[in-house]
Design a protein around this motif. Structure first.
Motif, short mmCIF file in Angstrom:
data_model
loop_
_atom_site.label_atom_id
_atom_site.label_comp_id
_atom_site.label_asym_id
_atom_site.label_seq_id
_atom_site.Cartn_x
_atom_site.Cartn_y
_atom_site.Cartn_z
N GLY A 121 44.99 39.33 36.51
CA GLY A 121 45.83 40.38 36.98
C GLY A 121 47.04 40.12 37.65
N TYR A 122 48.10 41.21 37.23
CA TYR A 122 49.28 40.92 38.06
C TYR A 122 49.47 42.35 38.52
CZ TYR A 122 54.38 40.69 38.28
OH TYR A 122 55.68 40.33 38.60
N GLN A 123 49.62 42.42 39.79
CA GLN A 123 50.07 43.62 40.95
C GLN A 123 49.27 44.73 40.39
OE1 GLN A 123 54.23 44.24 39.43
NE2 GLN A 123 54.74 42.93 41.12
N LEU A 124 47.83 44.47 40.23
CA LEU A 124 46.78 45.53 40.14
C LEU A 124 46.62 46.08 41.71
CD1 LEU A 124 46.51 44.18 37.31
CD2 LEU A 124 44.12 44.47 37.71
N THR A 125 46.11 47.46 41.48
CA THR A 125 45.46 48.08 42.69
C THR A 125 44.52 47.63 42.98
OG1 THR A 125 44.76 50.21 41.61
CG2 THR A 125 47.38 50.00 41.96
N ALA A 126 43.99 47.80 44.37
CA ALA A 126 42.81 47.55 44.87
C ALA A 126 41.60 48.30 43.93
CB ALA A 126 42.68 47.84 46.30
N ALA A 127 42.00 49.58 43.54
CA ALA A 127 41.05 50.55 42.92
C ALA A 127 40.80 49.88 41.44
CB ALA A 127 41.55 51.64 42.83
N GLN A 128 42.11 49.27 40.97
CA GLN A 128 41.89 48.77 39.51
C GLN A 128 41.01 47.56 39.51
OE1 GLN A 128 46.14 48.56 38.82
NE2 GLN A 128 46.11 50.29 37.21
N ARG A 129 41.19 46.77 40.46
CA ARG A 129 40.43 45.38 40.81
C ARG A 129 38.99 45.86 40.96
NH1 ARG A 129 44.70 43.79 43.93
NH2 ARG A 129 43.42 44.26 45.79
N ASP A 130 38.69 46.82 41.53
CA ASP A 130 37.44 47.38 41.95
C ASP A 130 36.68 47.86 40.40
OD1 ASP A 130 37.42 46.85 44.46
OD2 ASP A 130 37.64 49.01 45.03
N ARG A 131 37.73 48.34 39.60
CA ARG A 131 37.06 49.06 38.28
C ARG A 131 36.51 47.57 37.71
NH1 ARG A 131 40.84 52.22 34.87
NH2 ARG A 131 38.91 52.36 33.62
N VAL A 132 37.27 46.63 37.44
CA VAL A 132 37.35 45.61 36.74
C VAL A 132 35.89 44.82 37.11
CG1 VAL A 132 37.76 43.28 35.97
CG2 VAL A 132 39.44 44.85 36.24
N ALA A 133 35.76 44.71 38.57
CA ALA A 133 34.37 44.18 39.24
C ALA A 133 33.16 45.09 38.81
CB ALA A 133 34.73 44.13 40.64
N ALA A 134 33.56 46.34 38.92
CA ALA A 134 32.16 47.06 38.50
C ALA A 134 31.69 46.97 37.24
CB ALA A 134 32.45 48.60 39.05
N GLN A 135 32.72 46.98 36.26
CA GLN A 135 32.24 46.90 34.85
C GLN A 135 31.40 45.44 34.37
OE1 GLN A 135 34.93 45.53 31.58
NE2 GLN A 135 34.31 47.33 30.33
N CYS A 136 32.04 44.46 35.16
CA CYS A 136 31.45 43.13 35.22
C CYS A 136 29.96 43.14 35.84
CB CYS A 136 32.07 42.27 35.47
SG CYS A 136 33.73 41.61 34.67
N GLU A 137 29.87 44.04 36.92
CA GLU A 137 28.60 43.64 37.79
C GLU A 137 27.62 44.42 36.79
OE1 GLU A 137 26.90 44.94 42.19
OE2 GLU A 137 28.99 45.40 41.76
N ALA A 138 28.09 45.57 36.29
CA ALA A 138 27.09 46.57 35.79
C ALA A 138 26.37 45.94 34.39
CB ALA A 138 27.84 47.76 35.53
N SER A 139 27.14 45.06 33.90
CA SER A 139 26.58 44.47 32.62
C SER A 139 26.27 42.91 32.78
CB SER A 139 27.94 44.14 31.61
OG SER A 139 28.81 43.42 32.20
N GLY A 140 26.32 42.67 33.94
CA GLY A 140 25.75 41.23 34.48
C GLY A 140 26.66 40.08 34.16
N ALA A 141 28.09 40.39 33.77
CA ALA A 141 28.94 39.37 33.40
C ALA A 141 29.44 38.69 34.61
CB ALA A 141 30.07 39.75 32.82
N ARG A 142 29.84 37.53 34.72
CA ARG A 142 30.18 36.87 36.04
C ARG A 142 31.75 36.94 35.96
NH1 ARG A 142 32.10 31.35 37.06
NH2 ARG A 142 32.35 31.10 39.43
#
Length: 295
Positions: free
Chosen positions: A46-67
């Motif tokens: 990620g390049y110059q992502l906002t905290a909210a955008q990083r949280d969206r990425v983390a939420a998608q991975c967590e919801a699907s069980g991806a590391r």
């Protein structure tokens, strides 16, 4: 494809994006998850992502069980690089650093893609001892089919590789990187990180990667980098290339769609025009996937 890997570990993928392409990156990840037969490990550059955008990425991975492994891309990685084409972001250069950050194999995916097949088939591909797996560039092959040869259209590629035979030129939208093998070649690994040199070429790091891995690439099936709207043309082109190994021609059905060019599927465009260009089916496939994945 037969594999030279065990097939027991996770499917590792990498995407690279700035704040403008987060949704597209999430569609790539989400579509890979929908078809994965094994656990997914996502390396998000990620390049110059906002905290909210990083949280969206983390939420998608967590919801699907991806590391999720998040790599913060900093401007110094692009030192000396110059963006020569508005359609090719400097962020794409981040993939050149993957061998320094990752152990083993990883599949790099451009953000303008939609996964339709199980990426385990790519992860486990037989690289025949080569450090890189990629798909030959369809546009290059299309200029080479019997009776339709257009060497003038391939002048750039011939000049780049220093020979008339450019059949080995690949599209860098999907790459299978054996990071251990690349890192074992200290000169190769160091040159990959030279953003200034990579940006000198017409197609930037795609051209540079073709130079670095010339003669050191295992070729994957065309189905794993299908240019959108070219399904019918692909069948005709591949039939007109008797020298191309059968393993690169099968499976016939697209396993991954690559939305090349400036008219991306998330941009407004007349559906009638997309139909005329043979792109409507692929366009709607991306939009349906985006509706499922992004909500």
């Amino acid at each position: 494809m037969s594999g030279d890997a065990t097939g027991q570990g996770p499917i590792r993928i990498a995407v690279a994006t700035d704040a403008n392409m987060v949704d597209a990156a999430l569609v790539v990840i989400g579509s890979a998850l929908e078809h994965a037969s094994r656990a997914l490990e996502v390396h998000f550059l990620g390049y110059q992502l906002t905290a909210a955008q990083r949280d969206r990425v983390a939420a998608q991975c967590e919801a699907s069980g991806a590391r999720l492994v998040y790599h913060e891309i900093t401007p110094d990685l692009f030192d000396g690089a110059e963006q020569r084409d508005s359609n090719i972001s400097l962020v794409t250069l981040a993939r050149m650093h993957l061998p320094r950050w990752v152990e083993g194999r990883i599949i790099y995916l451009d953000c303008d893609m939609l996964v339709l097949g199980d990426l385990a088939d790519v992860q486990d591909a037989d690289l025949a001892g080569q450090p890189l797996g990629a798909v030959r560039d369809f546009y290059v092959l299309d200029q080479m089919r019997a009776g339709k040869e257009r060497p003038e259209k391939l002048a750039h590629h011939a000049a780049l590789l220093g020979r008339a035979d450019v059949a080995g030129y690949f599209n860098a939208g999907l790459l299978l990187l054996d990071c251990d093998a690349i890192r074992a070649d200290a000169d190769l690994c160091a040159r990959m990180g030279d953003a200034s040199e990579a940006s000198r070429y017409k197609f930037m790091d795609q051209d540079f990667l073709n130079l670095l891995f010339d003669g050191r690439t295992a070729f994957l099936p065309q189905a794993w980098n299908s240019i959108w709207g070219r399904d019918a043309a692909r069948a005709k082109t591949l039939a007109g290339l008797p020298w191309l190994p059968e393993a690169e021609k099968t499976p016939a059905a697209s396993q991954l769609i690559h939305y090349t060019g400036p008219k991306k599927p998330w941009k407004k465009q007349p559906l009638a025009k997309a139909l005329l260009r043979g792109r409507l089916q692929a366009l709607l496939a991306w939009r349906r996937a985006a509706a499922r994945i992004l909500g």
